[in-house]
Design a protein around this motif. Structure first.
Motif, short mmCIF file in Angstrom:
data_model
loop_
_atom_site.label_atom_id
_atom_site.label_comp_id
_atom_site.label_asym_id
_atom_site.label_seq_id
_atom_site.Cartn_x
_atom_site.Cartn_y
_atom_site.Cartn_z
N GLY A 310 0.80 -1.21 0.00
CA GLY A 310 0.00 0.00 0.00
C GLY A 310 0.83 1.26 0.00
N VAL A 311 0.20 2.37 0.38
CA VAL A 311 0.82 3.68 0.29
C VAL A 311 1.90 3.84 1.34
CG1 VAL A 311 0.40 6.14 0.50
CG2 VAL A 311 -1.26 4.70 -0.64
N SER A 312 3.04 4.35 0.93
CA SER A 312 4.10 4.68 1.87
C SER A 312 3.90 6.11 2.34
CB SER A 312 5.47 4.55 1.20
OG SER A 312 6.48 5.04 2.03
N LEU A 313 3.80 6.29 3.65
CA LEU A 313 3.61 7.63 4.19
C LEU A 313 4.97 8.27 4.41
CD1 LEU A 313 0.76 7.01 6.73
CD2 LEU A 313 0.61 7.91 4.42
N ASN A 314 5.26 9.30 3.63
CA ASN A 314 6.57 9.95 3.69
C ASN A 314 6.67 10.77 4.97
OD1 ASN A 314 8.80 11.71 3.26
ND2 ASN A 314 8.64 11.31 1.08
N GLU A 411 -12.17 -1.39 -0.86
CA GLU A 411 -11.63 -2.27 -1.89
C GLU A 411 -10.20 -1.84 -2.20
OE1 GLU A 411 -14.10 -2.03 -5.29
OE2 GLU A 411 -15.85 -2.97 -4.34
N THR A 412 -9.27 -2.80 -2.18
CA THR A 412 -7.87 -2.47 -2.45
C THR A 412 -7.29 -3.41 -3.50
OG1 THR A 412 -7.06 -3.92 -0.70
CG2 THR A 412 -7.50 -1.63 -0.12
N ASP A 413 -6.40 -2.86 -4.32
CA ASP A 413 -5.62 -3.63 -5.28
C ASP A 413 -4.19 -3.12 -5.22
OD1 ASP A 413 -7.53 -5.36 -7.07
OD2 ASP A 413 -8.53 -3.42 -6.85
N ALA A 414 -3.25 -4.03 -5.03
CA ALA A 414 -1.84 -3.66 -4.93
C ALA A 414 -1.02 -4.57 -5.82
CB ALA A 414 -1.36 -3.75 -3.49
N ASP A 415 -0.14 -3.98 -6.61
CA ASP A 415 0.74 -4.71 -7.52
C ASP A 415 2.15 -4.15 -7.33
OD1 ASP A 415 2.11 -5.94 -9.56
OD2 ASP A 415 0.54 -5.64 -11.06
N GLY A 441 -8.50 -7.21 -2.39
CA GLY A 441 -9.48 -7.68 -1.43
C GLY A 441 -10.46 -6.60 -1.03
N THR A 442 -11.37 -7.00 -0.15
CA THR A 442 -12.39 -6.10 0.35
C THR A 442 -12.48 -6.25 1.87
OG1 THR A 442 -14.17 -7.74 0.12
CG2 THR A 442 -13.73 -6.30 -1.77
N SER A 443 -12.95 -5.20 2.50
CA SER A 443 -13.21 -5.28 3.93
C SER A 443 -14.44 -4.45 4.25
CB SER A 443 -12.02 -4.77 4.74
OG SER A 443 -11.80 -3.40 4.51
N LEU A 444 -15.24 -4.95 5.16
CA LEU A 444 -16.45 -4.28 5.61
C LEU A 444 -16.42 -4.19 7.12
CD1 LEU A 444 -19.33 -3.13 5.08
CD2 LEU A 444 -20.17 -5.48 5.34
N THR A 445 -16.57 -2.98 7.64
CA THR A 445 -16.56 -2.76 9.08
C THR A 445 -17.79 -1.97 9.46
OG1 THR A 445 -14.15 -2.72 9.15
CG2 THR A 445 -15.29 -1.76 11.01
#
Length: 931
Positions: A310-314, A411-415, A441-445
């Motif tokens: 995922g995203v790298s937080l600088n 919903e997330t997609d990472a490559d 994948g997906t997540s529901l909270t």
């Protein structure tokens, strides 16, 4: 030379003599003194504010260092008619206006519009700023207004700090605005819609209701709208196109009425601008989470560091990589009936993130340091839906009911494609790896709570019951294609070709019962009981594809379920006095953890008992000076991921595995906080001192295989200690039209480093500070200068040669110049980032310069044409560097380069409210100016 000195003395003497002081006493018609009234000195030419002050306890006031010229003295006080006097300095350096008598406001009208001319007011624990005193540019947003306020700081990523603490919540007229994400308000609401900015610590609903402090606080800012905005529509539209196919669009539409609030937001851009906060980033990254329950009922959320994708937080506070963002939502608040309020919002956002990243990490080991180098390319997308709703119902004078629900779907997609290697101290190659991982994948909270509160006939006797039900469902699928080469004793290559799927279902239900009993003399006793159960069901299936057919891998797969529950009961005693409050108490928590590893037929069964004391003390020296002390304890349970003894091989050179034998961490936290804000002089001081001591702390141990592959495993260590201090001092210099803000910070953290089962201590020390200078010359020119300095050192007991010393510094400058009667605005901003490592002689400086010119058009400057050059110096690199218990790491990422953009901004305020919202109400009305 002597003549020159005499001349200089004469000129300076004349300059000093030209300064005058205006003083007097304020009373009402009966001769009663009026303390804390607002006294303003206005220019006789244009009625602009020159200086101001407040009356003392005896009604006296004195305003010094005024130039010798004609003024208007204006005094305001609640329920009294404003009083004005003309000031004509004739002789001497003092103008004594004598006793001023204020007349009570005699007329009683059905409709009264109340305005406040005081720049700042302090109401016990709330600091209130008058927004119109702090000038912003046309079409500015709330974030620009907050930057002007004393004691408030806004980072480049939009993070807000007030009184030295991070602001966690923004409300509008006391109501929720898109849930708890501050940036949705600060980056989308127009600044000219705001009348007041109120900064305070928001207590929990239970603490407000019972009167017994439970320690739960959120640093909160409430935005009070102008009266005309509460009875009409306002907003902005913005669109821009640029070079390199860059674009930006934003819309904010708001319709506010007395019993109803409606806001619509929309945004789209590919220039790395987000109008929302960190919550979406964290759902994007998939970082692990854990919860801690404190003795005072405190619930903390901490984010784990094992971020796999995922995203790298600088850490340089600039977004790394290139982001495309689409987002929009609706916020709706309405008083359904006289006793029922509805607050609801829906927000959608979509992020597409492309990241090029180079990582250099030094892994410290007693047997010799290892250097890990990696180049990676990532493409990640995230789609997030958030729904928040609150219904607050006052059943009668004794009972109320509040229902809260938050639903998030993600919903997330990472490559990711990467190449990495490990090097020995002599530079020889130990192993290398090329891999590609795909994860989606997906997540529901869904989090729900129902709070019932009841007041008995006896004042101070209350009963409240809070029930919570939380559900999380996560579904993920992934694959890994990797080739790893080893160059040590067991030379060879290993190809990893796998797929995996994982589902995690979590059900949490809890209940809290709280009863308060008045003991007389403003003393209270609170009894509370809390039960919580957390049920987890984890299924992870891993299949090897090396043979061409999927083959189940039972060593990497996992079937796990757990039941974590606790019972906690406690007593708290509270004493209230006019200038201080004391709360002391303790609770006993019984914790039970049962788990089952179905693939290995292993079970986990542990129970723990902890005593959790709590103490709080508040002291009010005056209405503007406060001292607060908090002490609390908490228990942090291991997460599901930490307890599972299953290897995560998503990075074949850096493996991780859980530990079912982990014990919960027991933490002591103490904070001393002093706040001082002088509303007359704008001088402020905020100081904090924190200490945190943790028994059975959870940390990651490191070990290495014969092939120099690193394996991380969570373990308990005896203790860790964290000390930190923070002091902020701000003051204006009226003669120079300037304001200064200085912050000093220091922290020390002592922990335990475990490498190859060898324990050693580690100490991390940080010294730093922030500096801010603001200057404004009338309505023509303003400039803001800032610096954020951080010196960080890390010392390792096992090897002094591994000690690290590095600096992360940020310098900023921002200026605005109004031209040709304020029809043009020339703006520029500079951010200069420096990264220096004294150990490795690394030194990197990155300047970011932005320049823009705006031309205001249309009636009342409602239109703005803006031409901007972003990143003028074309710096397309981002850097972050960090030191942890067993490694030092530096990451260099791609960043957005130079581009030009032409934008049009249109303000709807004047068009949707042609009368400016100031049309008198039916039947007449009046405006009262109050202090």
């Amino acid at each position: 030379m002597k003549r020159f000195l005499y001349l200089l003395f004469f000129v300076s003497h004349i300059g000093i003599a030209q300064k005058i002081t205006v003083k007097g006493h304020l009373k009402d018609t009966t001769g009663t003194t009026l303390p804390s009234a607002t006294v303003m000195i206005l220019s006789a030419k244009d009625s602009s504010l020159v200086n101001f002050g407040t009356t003392a306890a005896d009604g006296a006031f004195e305003i010094r260092n005024l130039a010798r010229q004609e003024y208007i003295l204006k005094v305001t006080y609640l329920s009294y008619a404003p009083l004005t006097r003309k000031i004509l300095p004739l002789a001497g350096d003092q103008v004594d206006v004598g006793d001023l008598r204020m007349q009570p406001q005699a007329r009683q009208l059905a409709e009264v519009t109340v305005e406040d001319d005081a720049p700042v007011r302090v109401k016990r624990d709330t600091i209130e700023f008058n927004a119109k005193v702090f000038k912003t540019n046309e079409n500015a947003v709330v974030e620009d207004l907050l930057k002007k306020l004393p004691g408030v700081e806004v980072d480049n990523d939009g993070t807000i700090r007030a009184q030295g603490e991070q602001v966690k919540r923004i409300t509008v007229d006391g109501k929720e605005f898109f849930g708890t994400d501050p940036k949705l308000a600060t980056r989308n609401l127009p600044a000219d819609a705001i009348s007041k900015v109120q900064v305070f610590d928001k207590k929990s609903d239970q603490a407000v209701f019972s009167g017994v402090d439970d320690g739960q606080r959120e640093k909160t800012i409430n935005l009070e709208l102008k009266e005309e905005k509460r009875n009409g529509a306002f907003g902005t539209l913005m669109g821009g196109v640029g070079t390199s196919d860059r674009y930006q669009a934003r819309a904010s539409l708001n319709r506010f009425r007395k019993q109803e609030q409606l806001s619509l937001l929309g945004m789209a851009n590919n220039i790395n601008e987000q109008g929302f906060g960190i919550d979406d980033y964290m759902s994007f990254t998939g970082g692990s989470q854990q919860m801690a329950v404190g003795g005072g009922g405190v619930v903390r959320m901490t984010i784990g560091s094992n971020n796999q994708s995922g995203v790298s937080l600088n850490q340089g506070r600039r977004n790394s990589g290139i982001m495309t963002n689409y987002a929009g939502g609706i916020n709706y608040n309405k008083n359904l009936t006289k006793n029922t309020e509805l607050s609801t919002s829906y927000f959608y956002n979509h992020l597409d993130h492309n990241l090029l990243q180079t990582t250099e990490r030094i892994n410290f080991a007693p047997s010799g340091d290892l250097t890990f180098n990696q180049n990676s390319r990532q493409n990640n997308t995230n789609t997030n839906h958030r729904l928040n709703a609150i219904i607050d119902r006052k059943i009668d004078s004794l009972n109320s009911l509040k229902f809260t629900t938050n639903v998030t779907y993600n919903e997330t997609d990472a490559d990711e494609t990467s190449a990495g290697e490990n090097l020995a101290m002599d530079g020889s190659l130990l192993n290398d790896n090329e891999k590609r991982t795909i994860d989606n994948g997906t997540s529901l909270t869904a989090n729900n709570s129902l709070l019932w509160r009841h007041r008995f006939a006896k004042k101070g006797r209350t009963l409240s019951v809070n029930a919570q039900l939380n559900v999380t469902e996560t579904d993920r699928k992934g694959s890994i294609d990797a080739l790893t080469n080893y160059y040590t004793q067991s030379e060879g290559s290993v190809e990893t070709l796998q797929t995996n799927d994982q589902t995690i279902n979590t059900l949490t239900y809890s209940g809290t019962l709280s009863y308060t009993e008045p003991l007389g003399g403003r003393k209270y006793l609170e009894a509370n009981y809390n039960y919580r159960a957390n049920l987890n069901d984890v299924k992870k299936n891993v299949y090897d594809l090396n043979s061409g057919e999927p083959l189940f891998n039972d060593s990497l797969s996992n079937l796990y379920n757990s039941n974590y529950q606790y019972h906690r009961g406690g007593l708290n005693f509270r004493l209230n006095r006019s200038n201080y409050t004391v709360t002391v108490g303790a609770s006993v928590q019984e914790t039970f953890l049962d788990g089952e590893l179905k693939l290995s037929d292993a079970t986990i069964s542990n129970s723990y008992r902890n005593v959790l004391p709590v103490a709080r003390f508040n002291y009010d020296f005056t209405s503007t000076r406060h001292l607060r002390f908090d002490y609390e304890t908490s228990v942090t349970e291991p997460t599901i991921q930490q307890l599972q003894p299953v290897v995560d091989n998503s990075d074949p050179l850096n493996l991780s595995v859980g530990n079912p034998g982990l014990r919960p961490a027991y933490e002591h936290n103490a904070r001393l906080n002093y706040i001082m804000f002088n509303p007359a002089s704008f001088v402020n001081f905020f100081g904090f001192a924190d200490i945190s001591y943790t028994k059975n702390a959870i940390t990651n141990s490191q070990s290495y295989t014969e092939e120099s592959v690193r394996i991380s495993k969570p373990v308990n260590v005896d203790n860790t200690l964290h000390l930190s201090g923070n002091a902020t001092f701000g003051f204006p210099i009226q003669k120079l039209n300037s304001r200064f803000g200085i912050t000093a910070m220091a922290s020390q953290q002592k922990g335990v480093n475990i490498i190859d089962d060898l324990q050693s201590t580690i100490a991390q020390n940080t010294l730093g500070g922030r500096f801010r200078y603001d200057y404004r010359f009338k309505e023509i020119f303003d400039i803001s200068l800032g610096a954020n300095i951080s010196r960080q050192s890390t010392t390792y007991e096992f090897d002094a040669a591994s000690n690290q010393l590095y600096y992360n510094n940020t310098y900023t400058a921002e200026g605005n110049l109004h031209l040709l009667g304020n029809m043009y605005l020339l703006s520029s901003s500079l951010e200069y980032l420096t990264y220096e490592n004294k150990t490795s002689d690394y030194n990197q400086a990155i300047p970011f310069l932005n320049i823009s010119i705006s031309r205001y058009i249309l009636k009342a400057k409602s239109g703005e044409l803006k031409l901007s050059v972003n990143n003028v110096l074309d710096q397309s690199t981002g850097v972050s560097q960090t030191a942890d218990v067993n490694y030092f790491q530096r990451q260099v990422t791609n960043s957005l380069g130079r581009y030009y953009m032409l934008a049009f901004i249109y303000s709807l305020n004047k068009q949707l409210n042609p009368m400016g919202g100031m049309r008198p109400p039916p039947g007449g009305g009046m405006r009262i100016i109050r202090p």
